[in-house]
Write a protein that holds these residues in place. Structure first.
Motif, short mmCIF file in Angstrom:
data_model
loop_
_atom_site.label_atom_id
_atom_site.label_comp_id
_atom_site.label_asym_id
_atom_site.label_seq_id
_atom_site.Cartn_x
_atom_site.Cartn_y
_atom_site.Cartn_z
N UNK A 30 0.83 -1.20 0.00
CA UNK A 30 0.00 0.00 0.00
C UNK A 30 0.87 1.26 0.00
N UNK A 31 2.01 1.20 0.68
CA UNK A 31 2.91 2.36 0.74
C UNK A 31 3.69 2.56 -0.55
N UNK A 32 3.51 1.63 -1.50
CA UNK A 32 4.20 1.75 -2.78
C UNK A 32 5.52 1.01 -2.83
N UNK A 33 5.79 0.15 -1.85
CA UNK A 33 7.05 -0.59 -1.80
C UNK A 33 6.87 -2.06 -2.09
N UNK A 34 7.92 -2.81 -1.84
CA UNK A 34 7.92 -4.26 -2.00
C UNK A 34 8.96 -4.82 -1.03
N UNK A 35 8.74 -6.02 -0.53
CA UNK A 35 9.70 -6.62 0.39
C UNK A 35 9.93 -8.08 0.00
N UNK A 36 11.09 -8.34 -0.60
CA UNK A 36 11.45 -9.69 -1.01
C UNK A 36 12.30 -10.41 0.03
N UNK A 37 12.45 -9.80 1.21
CA UNK A 37 13.27 -10.41 2.25
C UNK A 37 12.46 -11.16 3.30
N UNK A 38 11.12 -11.21 3.14
CA UNK A 38 10.30 -11.79 4.20
C UNK A 38 10.55 -13.29 4.39
N UNK A 39 10.80 -14.01 3.29
CA UNK A 39 11.09 -15.43 3.42
C UNK A 39 12.37 -15.69 4.19
N UNK A 47 17.25 -23.44 8.37
CA UNK A 47 17.80 -22.27 7.66
C UNK A 47 17.16 -21.98 6.32
N UNK A 48 16.43 -22.92 5.76
CA UNK A 48 15.79 -22.71 4.46
C UNK A 48 14.27 -22.78 4.58
N UNK A 49 13.74 -22.64 5.78
CA UNK A 49 12.30 -22.80 6.01
C UNK A 49 11.46 -21.78 5.25
N UNK A 50 11.99 -20.59 5.02
CA UNK A 50 11.19 -19.53 4.42
C UNK A 50 11.32 -19.39 2.92
N UNK A 51 12.03 -20.31 2.28
CA UNK A 51 12.24 -20.19 0.83
C UNK A 51 10.90 -20.14 0.09
N UNK A 52 10.73 -19.14 -0.76
CA UNK A 52 9.53 -19.01 -1.57
C UNK A 52 8.37 -18.28 -0.92
N UNK A 53 8.47 -18.01 0.37
CA UNK A 53 7.35 -17.37 1.06
C UNK A 53 7.16 -15.91 0.67
N UNK A 54 8.22 -15.26 0.21
CA UNK A 54 8.10 -13.86 -0.19
C UNK A 54 7.13 -13.71 -1.36
N UNK A 55 7.29 -14.54 -2.38
CA UNK A 55 6.40 -14.45 -3.53
C UNK A 55 4.98 -14.88 -3.18
N UNK A 56 4.86 -15.86 -2.27
CA UNK A 56 3.52 -16.27 -1.83
C UNK A 56 2.79 -15.14 -1.13
N UNK A 57 3.51 -14.39 -0.30
CA UNK A 57 2.89 -13.28 0.43
C UNK A 57 2.48 -12.18 -0.53
N UNK A 58 3.34 -11.86 -1.47
CA UNK A 58 3.00 -10.83 -2.47
C UNK A 58 1.77 -11.27 -3.27
#
Length: 316
Positions: A66-75, A242-253
């Motif tokens: 909503x703020x006009x950004x993106x976050x690819x680090x969440x995973x 250590x790899x538990x979050x792989x791919x979650x960034x794109x899923x959240x977006x």
């Protein structure tokens, strides 16, 4: 009192949320007819439990988009937060409360770094968050040597595996985070400034809004939500992966965009993001039950995302 422009955006969001909800209902009915094991209490609770990880990340991602950004680090934040919490409990002998605080602190810190680099360094969000994603992923692998961190306290597993009545505890965490997100976004000055920045950043700056500080807080909130998901993930797995979050960034977006948020900023809401997260979880669960492979699921999810963005353009 809402301005005519805000009323138009609100109406547009509700239209998109309704379309996403209708798609969720149709897909739910389809899988109910396609598999006798889909529409059961056990499987419905399993869908909610599976959706909790993506849904909670999507709360924070909603604010960012909503703020006009993106976050690819969440995973990567999910992975590192879970790893740090697991190390604190499994290797250092800390109790569950301390471990949870350590994991949350990691998420907030990553969010602060993202916001600071974007606002003070002038680095585009996609570049900044890819950089922090790489750093966080590397740290998680270095700290664990690429192996799982185990020996976690028994009471920590309750967060991801426990139930209150028939409802999994992650469902209650979803409810709490979404109530918090909705209040922040719609009932506070902070939420209003997030919409203002996403709609027209220069106008927001001229109106006296501290754009940089608002953006930093947005990314810190997103990092905190990602850390919550990381703790749930570590609890479910009973280990820090250590790899538990792989791919979650794109899923959240995908969940946020499917739920009606505009990729250009200024339009969105947590209700739509929850619908998007549930839709994705229903797809994954349903495909598993009818025997469709993971690779086909990825293809179909990508098609759904393209359709959602295309529909946004058409309804604009």
């Amino acid at each position: 009192m809402k301005s005519p422009e805000n009323k138009k955006k609100f109406k547009l969001l509700k239209q998109r949320e309704f379309i996403a909800f209708a798609a969720l209902v149709i897909i739910f009915v389809f899988f109910s007819l396609g598999s006798k094991n889909f529409f059961t209490l056990f499987n419905i609770m399993n869908i909610f439990r599976q959706a909790s990880i993506n849904a909670i990340i999507a709360v924070g991602m909603t604010f960012v988009i909503i703020s006009g950004g993106i976050d690819l680090s969440v995973g990567a934040t999910v992975s590192l937060s879970g790893v740090i919490a697991a190390i604190a409990m499994g290797n250092w002998g800390m109790n569950s409360i301390v471990g949870i605080i350590c994991g949350l602190a990691v998420g907030v810190a990553i969010g602060f770094v993202n916001g600071f680099v974007i606002t003070k360094g002038g680095v585009p969000p996609i570049i900044s968050t890819v950089a922090t994603m790489t750093i966080a992923s590397g740290l998680a692998l270095v700290l664990t040597g690429g192996r799982s961190v185990t020996n976690l306290p028994d009471n920590f597993s309750i967060i991801g595996r426990g139930n209150i009545g028939i409802l999994p505890i992650p469902v209650f965490i979803i409810i709490i985070t979404y109530i918090l997100g909705h209040i922040l976004l719609t009932k506070t000055r902070f939420g209003a400034t997030v919409f203002g920045i996403g709609g027209n950043e220069e106008a927001a700056r001229l109106a006296g809004i501290s754009v940089e500080w608002v953006k930093i807080r947005v990314y810190m909130f997103c990092g905190a939500m990602s850390a919550v998901s990381g703790l749930i993930m570590a609890s479910r797995l009973n280990s820090g992966q250590p790899l538990a979050g792989d791919g979650l960034d794109l899923n959240a977006i995908a969940a946020v965009v499917i739920g009606g948020a505009s990729v250009n900023g200024g339009v969105g809401g947590v209700v739509g993001s929850l619908i998007g997260a549930l839709l994705m979880s229903v797809l994954t669960n349903g495909f598993d039950l009818i025997g469709m492979g993971r690779y086909y699921q990825m293809i179909f999810t990508g098609i759904v995302l393209i359709l959602a963005v295309t529909l946004q353009k058409k309804t604009r």
